[in-house]
Design a protein around this motif. Structure first.
Motif, PDB file in Angstrom:
ATOM      1  N   ASP A   1      34.602 -27.744   4.933  1.00  0.00           N
ATOM      2  CA  ASP A   1      33.869 -26.478   4.843  1.00  0.00           C
ATOM      3  C   ASP A   1      32.404 -26.859   4.726  1.00  0.00           C
ATOM      4  OD1 ASP A   1      33.756 -23.432   3.899  1.00  0.00           O
ATOM      5  OD2 ASP A   1      32.521 -24.598   2.528  1.00  0.00           O
TER       6      ASP A   1
ATOM      7  N   ASN B   1      36.152 -18.684   7.810  1.00  0.00           N
ATOM      8  CA  ASN B   1      35.290 -18.222   8.897  1.00  0.00           C
ATOM      9  C   ASN B   1      34.911 -19.336   9.858  1.00  0.00           C
ATOM     10  OD1 ASN B   1      34.708 -15.401   8.682  1.00  0.00           O
ATOM     11  ND2 ASN B   1      33.766 -15.860   6.711  1.00  0.00           N
ATOM     12  N   GLU B   2      34.950 -20.571   9.365  1.00  0.00           N
ATOM     13  CA  GLU B   2      34.417 -21.677  10.163  1.00  0.00           C
ATOM     14  C   GLU B   2      35.445 -22.247  11.126  1.00  0.00           C
ATOM     15  OE1 GLU B   2      32.699 -24.549   7.522  1.00  0.00           O
ATOM     16  OE2 GLU B   2      31.313 -23.105   6.655  1.00  0.00           O
ATOM     17  N   GLY B   3      36.742 -22.168  10.732  1.00  0.00           N
ATOM     18  CA  GLY B   3      37.784 -22.800  11.534  1.00  0.00           C
ATOM     19  C   GLY B   3      38.072 -24.206  11.037  1.00  0.00           C
ATOM     20  N   ASN B   4      37.369 -24.643   9.999  1.00  0.00           N
ATOM     21  CA  ASN B   4      37.594 -25.992   9.464  1.00  0.00           C
ATOM     22  C   ASN B   4      38.992 -26.115   8.850  1.00  0.00           C
ATOM     23  OD1 ASN B   4      36.598 -24.245   7.295  1.00  0.00           O
ATOM     24  ND2 ASN B   4      36.754 -26.068   6.036  1.00  0.00           N
TER      25      ASN B   4
ATOM     26  N   ASP C   1      41.647 -24.675   9.814  1.00  0.00           N
ATOM     27  CA  ASP C   1      42.647 -24.781  10.877  1.00  0.00           C
ATOM     28  C   ASP C   1      42.663 -26.154  11.524  1.00  0.00           C
ATOM     29  OD1 ASP C   1      43.890 -21.975  11.254  1.00  0.00           O
ATOM     30  OD2 ASP C   1      41.776 -21.626  10.879  1.00  0.00           O
TER      31      ASP C   1
ATOM     32  N   MET D   1      37.953  -8.404   8.318  1.00  0.00           N
ATOM     33  CA  MET D   1      38.824  -9.583   8.444  1.00  0.00           C
ATOM     34  C   MET D   1      37.870 -10.758   8.621  1.00  0.00           C
ATOM     35  SD  MET D   1      42.242  -9.560   8.633  1.00  0.00           S
ATOM     36  CE  MET D   1      43.231 -10.348   9.878  1.00  0.00           C
ATOM     37  N   THR D   2      38.187 -11.900   8.025  1.00  0.00           N
ATOM     38  CA  THR D   2      37.381 -13.084   8.314  1.00  0.00           C
ATOM     39  C   THR D   2      37.750 -13.571   9.716  1.00  0.00           C
ATOM     40  OG1 THR D   2      39.041 -14.470   7.294  1.00  0.00           O
ATOM     41  CG2 THR D   2      37.200 -13.776   5.909  1.00  0.00           C
ATOM     42  N   SER D   3      36.978 -14.491  10.256  1.00  0.00           N
ATOM     43  CA  SER D   3      37.238 -14.949  11.625  1.00  0.00           C
ATOM     44  C   SER D   3      38.659 -15.491  11.784  1.00  0.00           C
ATOM     45  CB  SER D   3      36.248 -16.045  12.019  1.00  0.00           C
ATOM     46  OG  SER D   3      34.936 -15.559  11.980  1.00  0.00           O
ATOM     47  N   TYR D   4      39.091 -16.269  10.783  1.00  0.00           N
ATOM     48  CA  TYR D   4      40.412 -16.886  10.891  1.00  0.00           C
ATOM     49  C   TYR D   4      41.262 -16.602   9.659  1.00  0.00           C
ATOM     50  CZ  TYR D   4      37.850 -19.364  14.486  1.00  0.00           C
ATOM     51  OH  TYR D   4      37.075 -19.644  15.578  1.00  0.00           O
ATOM     52  N   THR D   5      42.374 -15.936   9.872  1.00  0.00           N
ATOM     53  CA  THR D   5      43.363 -15.776   8.817  1.00  0.00           C
ATOM     54  C   THR D   5      44.630 -16.425   9.358  1.00  0.00           C
ATOM     55  OG1 THR D   5      42.345 -13.689   8.200  1.00  0.00           O
ATOM     56  CG2 THR D   5      44.545 -14.129   7.334  1.00  0.00           C
TER      57      THR D   5
ATOM     58  N   LEU E   1      45.519 -15.389  13.137  1.00  0.00           N
ATOM     59  CA  LEU E   1      44.888 -14.081  13.329  1.00  0.00           C
ATOM     60  C   LEU E   1      43.397 -14.368  13.509  1.00  0.00           C
ATOM     61  CD1 LEU E   1      46.622 -12.108  10.429  1.00  0.00           C
ATOM     62  CD2 LEU E   1      47.327 -12.286  12.817  1.00  0.00           C
TER      63      LEU E   1
ATOM     64  N   THR F   1      39.593 -13.182  14.546  1.00  0.00           N
ATOM     65  CA  THR F   1      38.722 -12.006  14.581  1.00  0.00           C
ATOM     66  C   THR F   1      37.288 -12.488  14.824  1.00  0.00           C
ATOM     67  OG1 THR F   1      40.215 -11.079  12.892  1.00  0.00           O
ATOM     68  CG2 THR F   1      38.171  -9.861  13.346  1.00  0.00           C
TER      69      THR F   1
ATOM     70  N   ARG G   1      32.249 -18.922  12.554  1.00  0.00           N
ATOM     71  CA  ARG G   1      30.931 -18.642  11.984  1.00  0.00           C
ATOM     72  C   ARG G   1      30.798 -19.250  10.603  1.00  0.00           C
ATOM     73  NH1 ARG G   1      30.283 -12.809  12.434  1.00  0.00           N
ATOM     74  NH2 ARG G   1      31.721 -13.065  14.154  1.00  0.00           N
TER      75      ARG G   1
END
Lengths: 472, 210
Positions: free
Chosen positions: A135, A223-226, A228, A269-273, B180, B182, B186
């Motif tokens: 993160d 939100n970052e995708g880190n 995932d 919603m955050t970018s990634y859930t 999911l 969205t 960022r």
């Protein structure tokens, strides 16, 4: 993590005089508050969702044994393993064993407050593993060798210049020569350096925002995708989490997700859930092949049976600290441990002991904003007051404070005497403070006037004015 | 005593009860078997309209095609517009589309230097502008490593709320990963300034089919 909570007063004083910190704090504050307000104003159902969220958590806590056992059996059915840890040490030990068995060298980590709570990085590094926080905020404070100062924005206390200096110092080994000025440059630099770490990691460790009993899933919200890349690329994925994170069904988690994003960052919603369930399935081309969930207690089962039970509803959104006047003035580091702000002042004494953390429940004006904004309606001021009562009863208060309280209690039970003395004191203070409206220094109140002015009374007590008006 | 027994025992002790009775368990089992539907935010009856409005709000873009066979042409046009090479990594289900020699399609997991991936959604949510992708359908790395991620959504796949996606998912075994998504990746970790493309895709584009 090192415990610095006993030095709260000194640390708060230093924080108040740290101009860079004050600049960073003032930048952050408005953003969080405005974004949350805009998001909840756009959702007429918000209040109903809060009530529902609270009810879901209450129901789960009442049946916590059932839902944890169901979660466990579902994880096992999908090829994963569940490990139970009573203490921080036990949780670290379990993760060390899994990492050793995986022959790991590089371990990537998504943001995990439970990981901070158990001092996981220190344990892994002491055992020779290379640990990389992914993160961006956590990465920045890892470079700075600092603990997080906010539960969702760990580097909120750092200015852009400080981050630029940190990258300049630590990224020369990756070929960075000049100082980076802009936000896009800094984010791109971190992206490039961390990408190679993601691809070389043997073990990925994430936290969890929720655990789903219905399916055995762990949920992360980023939100970052880190998170995932951390749970998908390495062969082994470990989820470090705690027992109160479980909820019954996907629908229940959905209600809590609607509350979490809005309360934390003002996002619907955050970018990634991401819902992770067990191991990579036959025929699939990527995803972890080992899946471990470590369930931590660390005092939570005790809270379940005492006056701090409501705190187990907390979904770690950070709204209470974003709206706290004390947090807004001193920042997260002053609190001296992992969890800052109002939720931290409730949790820290329960986890490191009230003696070491006795200043924290007092670091509150009890203004009540934290409870007002808490999506789970946790009565934070009531619990802070409970800690104060416990500190008094356990004889933890300094003698002077005990005596002061005793004298006050004696007078408060004798209204006539109280009013008489109060009117004399207010009269003197009003006379002395007359022209200026406030005191810069007051004898016997040096601790107060050191960092702020004391407002001068107007000369007459409320009771005196009330009587005068009534007889007029 | 193992930590597991210890923790479960302490939970029961703190709750002031022993093991749950068969009757109590059957009530909880029923709640799990029929998950309660809680309050849901109001959604525009034109689901596609709300979905695309929300997509734009979170910094994603979209375009329309009338039917599946037009996807390769729409894709080539997009890549040209963005000045990207005509190379994509796709999920295996898209192989059957009428691809031409103008574009190179690889079918595999994502690699570090991949620029563009194309994957098919399992469902989409109008409430929040979210696309749901499953690891049982396409490799998860395709959703995160490339700088541009293109998601194929059929209009009929758009549901009002997330709960409908769960209902659909309950018809099958829960996959290893449900993403999911969205908007693009960022971060606001540098001075609370939002910057796209932290670790995941810098661009998220939805091609709506139908």
């Amino acid at each position: 993590m090192q415990i610095n909570s006993p030095q709260f007063k000194q640390r708060a004083t230093v924080a108040l005089q740290d101009m860079r910190l004050q600049k960073a704090l003032s930048k952050a504050k408005g953003g969080f508050i405005d974004k949350r307000l805009a998001a909840i104003s756009a959702l007429p159902e918000f209040e109903a969702l809060r009530e529902r969220g609270k009810a879901i958590k209450q129901h789960t806590l009442e049946n916590l044994d059932f839902y944890l056992e169901r979660f466990e059996s579902k994880v096992i059915a999908q090829g994963g393993k569940v490990h139970w840890a009573s203490s921080s040490e036990e949780a670290c030990q379990l993760i060390l064993e899994i990492s050793r068995a995986a022959n790991a060298k590089v371990i990537t980590k998504g943001k995990s407050m439970v990981g901070e709570e158990i001092s996981l990085n220190e344990a892994l590094e002491a055992d020779g593993f290379k640990v990389v926080e992914t993160d961006l905020g956590e990465y920045i404070i890892q470079l700075a060798h600092e603990p997080p100062s906010h539960i969702i924005a760990p580097a909120v206390h750092k200015t852009r210049e400080q981050i630029s200096d940190l990258f300049h110092e630590h990224h020369q080994q990756y070929g960075l020569t000049q100082k980076l000025d802009t936000v896009p440059e800094l984010v791109n630099e971190a992206r490039t350096v961390l990408r190679s770490q993601f691809l070389s990691a043997d073990v990925g460790i994430t936290g969890a925002n929720f655990l789903i009993a219905e399916t055995g899933s762990t949920v992360i919200v980023t939100n970052e995708g880190n998170g995932d890349l951390t749970n998908t690329l390495p062969r082994v994925h470990i989820v470090m989490t705690s027992i109160e994170k479980v909820v019954p069904t996907l629908n229940d988690a959905t209600t809590l997700l609607r509350l979490l994003g809005r309360s934390a960052t003002g996002q619907e919603m955050t970018s990634y859930t991401t819902f992770t369930t067990g191991v990579r399935r036959e025929g699939e081309l990527d995803g972890a092949q080992e899946f471990h969930v470590v369930l931590l207690d660390n005092g939570r089962t005790t809270m379940l049976g005492d006056e701090f039970k409501d705190m187990l509803r907390c979904i770690r959104c950070g709204a209470c600290m974003n709206h706290c006047p004390v947090y807004g003035s001193v920042g997260g580091h002053a609190y001296g441990w992992v969890y800052p702000g109002p939720m931290g002042s409730v949790l820290t004494p329960l986890m490191i002991g009230l003696k070491a953390a006795q200043d924290l429940p007092n670091a509150s004006t009890l203004c009540g904003r934290c409870e007002q904004v808490c999506p789970m309606k946790i009565p934070l001021p009531t619990m802070l007051r409970q800690h104060r009562i416990n500190a008094y009863e356990q004889d933890l208060m300094p003698t002077r404070a005990r005596w002061a309280l005793k004298i006050w209690a004696y007078l408060a039970k004798r209204p006539a005497l109280y009013q008489k003395l109060a009117s004399i004191k207010i009269g003197i203070l009003g006379f002395l403070g007359g022209g200026r409206g406030s005191f810069r220094y007051l004898p016997f109140a040096g601790a107060w006037t050191k960092n702020r002015d004391f407002p001068a009374p107007q000369g007459k007590t409320f009771m005196a004015q009330w009587k005068a008006r009534k007889s007029a | 005593m193992s930590s597991r027994e210890q923790i479960l025992g302490k939970i029961r002790k703190s709750l002031g009860r022993g093991v749950l009775s068969a009757e109590q368990i059957s009530v909880l089992e029923a709640r799990l078997a029929t998950p309660p539907l809680h309050e849901q935010p109001q959604v525009n009856t034109d689901l596609a309209l709300q979905f695309t409005q929300k997509l734009q709000k979170v910094g994603a873009s979209f375009s329309d095609v009338e039917n599946e066979s037009l996807i390769p042409f729409a894709l080539i046009a997009l890549l040209k517009e963005w000045e990207l090479p005509l190379q994509v990594v796709i999920d295996a289900h898209l192989q059957a589309l009428p691809w031409t020699d103008d574009i190179q399609c690889a079918v595999r997991v994502a690699q570090d230097d991949d620029k563009v991936s194309v994957t098919e959604a399992f469902a989409a949510v109008a409430e929040t502008g979210t696309v749901a992708l499953l690891s049982s359908h396409s490799p998860t790395t395709l959703n995160f490593l490339p700088e541009t991620h293109i998601v194929i959504v059929h209009r009929a796949q758009i549901t009002a709320n997330l709960e409908s996606v769960w209902e659909k998912l309950r018809q099958q075994n829960m996959p290893r990963t449900v993403n999911l998504i969205t908007g693009p990746s960022r971060t606001a970790d540098v001075e609370q300034t939002i910057q796209l493309g932290a670790h995941g895709p810098r661009r998220l584009h939805v091609i709506l089919v139908g």
